[in-house]
Write an enzyme that holds these catalytic residues in place. Structure first.
Site, PDB file in Angstrom:
ATOM      1  N   HIS A 168       0.840  -1.200   0.000  1.00 34.38           N
ATOM      2  CA  HIS A 168       0.000   0.000   0.000  1.00 34.38           C
ATOM      3  C   HIS A 168       0.876   1.253   0.000  1.00 34.38           C
ATOM      4  O   HIS A 168       0.645   2.190  -0.780  1.00 34.38           O
ATOM      5  CB  HIS A 168      -0.900  -0.039   1.238  1.00 34.38           C
ATOM      6  CG  HIS A 168      -1.728   1.184   1.463  1.00 34.38           C
ATOM      7  ND1 HIS A 168      -3.039   1.290   1.040  1.00 34.38           N
ATOM      8  CD2 HIS A 168      -1.447   2.356   2.094  1.00 34.38           C
ATOM      9  CE1 HIS A 168      -3.522   2.476   1.388  1.00 34.38           C
ATOM     10  NE2 HIS A 168      -2.581   3.143   2.042  1.00 34.38           N
ATOM     11  N   GLU A 169       1.895   1.282   0.855  1.00 38.16           N
ATOM     12  CA  GLU A 169       2.761   2.463   0.941  1.00 38.16           C
ATOM     13  C   GLU A 169       3.580   2.643  -0.329  1.00 38.16           C
ATOM     14  O   GLU A 169       3.836   3.776  -0.752  1.00 38.16           O
ATOM     15  CB  GLU A 169       3.672   2.373   2.165  1.00 38.16           C
ATOM     16  CG  GLU A 169       2.953   2.307   3.497  1.00 38.16           C
ATOM     17  CD  GLU A 169       1.911   3.393   3.699  1.00 38.16           C
ATOM     18  OE1 GLU A 169       2.079   4.498   3.127  1.00 38.16           O
ATOM     19  OE2 GLU A 169       0.916   3.141   4.393  1.00 38.16           O
ATOM     20  N   HIS A 172       1.536   4.591  -2.673  1.00 38.37           N
ATOM     21  CA  HIS A 172       1.636   6.040  -2.470  1.00 38.37           C
ATOM     22  C   HIS A 172       2.920   6.572  -3.107  1.00 38.37           C
ATOM     23  O   HIS A 172       2.906   7.588  -3.815  1.00 38.37           O
ATOM     24  CB  HIS A 172       1.644   6.378  -0.983  1.00 38.37           C
ATOM     25  CG  HIS A 172       0.306   6.268  -0.317  1.00 38.37           C
ATOM     26  ND1 HIS A 172      -0.841   6.789  -0.859  1.00 38.37           N
ATOM     27  CD2 HIS A 172      -0.061   5.693   0.870  1.00 38.37           C
ATOM     28  CE1 HIS A 172      -1.866   6.551  -0.052  1.00 38.37           C
ATOM     29  NE2 HIS A 172      -1.416   5.880   0.997  1.00 38.37           N
ATOM     30  N   HIS A 178      -5.375   7.611  -1.662  1.00 39.84           N
ATOM     31  CA  HIS A 178      -6.339   6.591  -1.265  1.00 39.84           C
ATOM     32  C   HIS A 178      -7.510   6.577  -2.244  1.00 39.84           C
ATOM     33  O   HIS A 178      -7.935   7.623  -2.726  1.00 39.84           O
ATOM     34  CB  HIS A 178      -6.851   6.863   0.158  1.00 39.84           C
ATOM     35  CG  HIS A 178      -5.807   6.656   1.192  1.00 39.84           C
ATOM     36  ND1 HIS A 178      -5.460   7.634   2.108  1.00 39.84           N
ATOM     37  CD2 HIS A 178      -5.011   5.592   1.470  1.00 39.84           C
ATOM     38  CE1 HIS A 178      -4.500   7.171   2.902  1.00 39.84           C
ATOM     39  NE2 HIS A 178      -4.209   5.940   2.530  1.00 39.84           N
ATOM     40  N   TYR A 223      -9.539   2.329   1.909  1.00 38.63           N
ATOM     41  CA  TYR A 223      -9.720   2.102   3.345  1.00 38.63           C
ATOM     42  C   TYR A 223     -10.666   0.916   3.559  1.00 38.63           C
ATOM     43  O   TYR A 223     -11.553   0.664   2.744  1.00 38.63           O
ATOM     44  CB  TYR A 223     -10.395   3.316   3.988  1.00 38.63           C
ATOM     45  CG  TYR A 223      -9.516   4.476   4.372  1.00 38.63           C
ATOM     46  CD1 TYR A 223      -8.138   4.446   4.238  1.00 38.63           C
ATOM     47  CD2 TYR A 223     -10.094   5.631   4.899  1.00 38.63           C
ATOM     48  CE1 TYR A 223      -7.365   5.525   4.606  1.00 38.63           C
ATOM     49  CE2 TYR A 223      -9.330   6.714   5.267  1.00 38.63           C
ATOM     50  CZ  TYR A 223      -7.963   6.666   5.121  1.00 38.63           C
ATOM     51  OH  TYR A 223      -7.197   7.737   5.484  1.00 38.63           O
TER      52      TYR A 223
END
Length: 267
Positions: A168-169, A172, A178, A223
């Site tokens: 996930h990071e 980014h 998100h 999320y």
């Protein structure tokens, strides 16, 4: 949202953030201590610089008119948003270093292997002498800048963060916000504000960003349904039934929609 997913504090401050194609916008961020440096954190795991940088930014905006600030070409807070090609990694190549003080390096290597095994242009490679690179460092949770910032930039990995959190990071770092922060999110989900922890409402900010492809409930950048819930009840409710097998907020790997979005961002 679990503590493993991001960085939070009770020290909330006013800052400014510049999403793609828009003027500077006031935001509320959390001031979080990471390895002795206080960082400004949006949405639980997006770094927008240090608190010191944000303080200087706020002072300058207060001292100048909005028109002066918004048109000043030198007045750019790096890492706040992808701004054209300058925030993308050239040829999709992301040099990296793993800090020697990080525990359980296998989860980092597993996440890197997952990204490198996808049918996209993104390749994470061990750094040699590249001037722009990423360093995976230990911290109290997971966080990253959005896009290429220039020079050394950190991806913070907490002890409880899984390989999926690391994936996930990296998302980014490659350039993605998100999924539920998309400008069209309210067409697809409803935010149940009554269930959101009042001190965490800023984590549901929307970005004026480029929406690549259809809204993806199964994105690794989405999320989970009870993110930042104050009572255990859902904070994000889909406006239509989810397709079979879709787990909103999953951290198992990039979805087909994620892969398609990466291919559009890095053709």
């Amino acid at each position: 949202m679990s503590e493993a997913d991001g960085l939070h504090s009770t020290d909330y401050r006013l800052g400014f953030h510049k999403p793609i194609g828009s003027a500077w916008q006031p935001v509320i961020y959390s001031a979080v201590n990471i390895n002795g440096t206080r960082y400004a954190v949006l949405e639980g795991c997006i770094l927008i610089g240090t608190v010191e940088e944000q303080d200087k930014l706020v002072d300058r905006i207060r001292q100048q008119s909005n028109s002066e600030v918004f048109t000043d070409p030198d007045f750019v807070m790096q890492g706040g948003a992808i701004k054209g090609g300058s925030y993308r990694w050239p040829n999709g190549r992301v040099p990296y270093v793993i800090s020697g003080s990080l525990l359980n390096k296998q989860r980092i290597e597993d996440a890197i292997s997952h990204w490198n095994g996808l049918a996209t242009k993104i390749r994470l490679v061990a750094r040699t002498n590249e001037k722009d690179w990423v360093e995976f460092v230990p911290g109290p949770g997971c966080a990253s800048y959005v896009g290429r910032r220039g020079g050394r930039q950190e991806i913070v990995i907490g002890d409880a963060c899984s390989a999926g959190n690391v994936m996930h990071e990296i998302g980014h770092c490659v350039g993605f916000y998100h999924e539920q922060s998309r400008s069209d999110r309210d067409q697809h989900v409803q935010i149940e504000w009554a269930n959101v922890n009042p001190t965490m409402r800023h984590n549901f900010n929307q970005e004026n960003s480029v929406n690549l492809g259809a809204y993806d409930f199964g994105s690794i950048m989405h999320y989970p349904a009870t993110a930042f819930s104050v009572n255990g009840q859902p904070t994000i409710v889909p406006r239509q039934p989810l397709p079979p097998g879709i787990n909103m907020g999953q951290r198992n790997g990039l979805s087909s929609g994620d892969v398609a979005a990466v291919q559009q961002l890095y053709p």
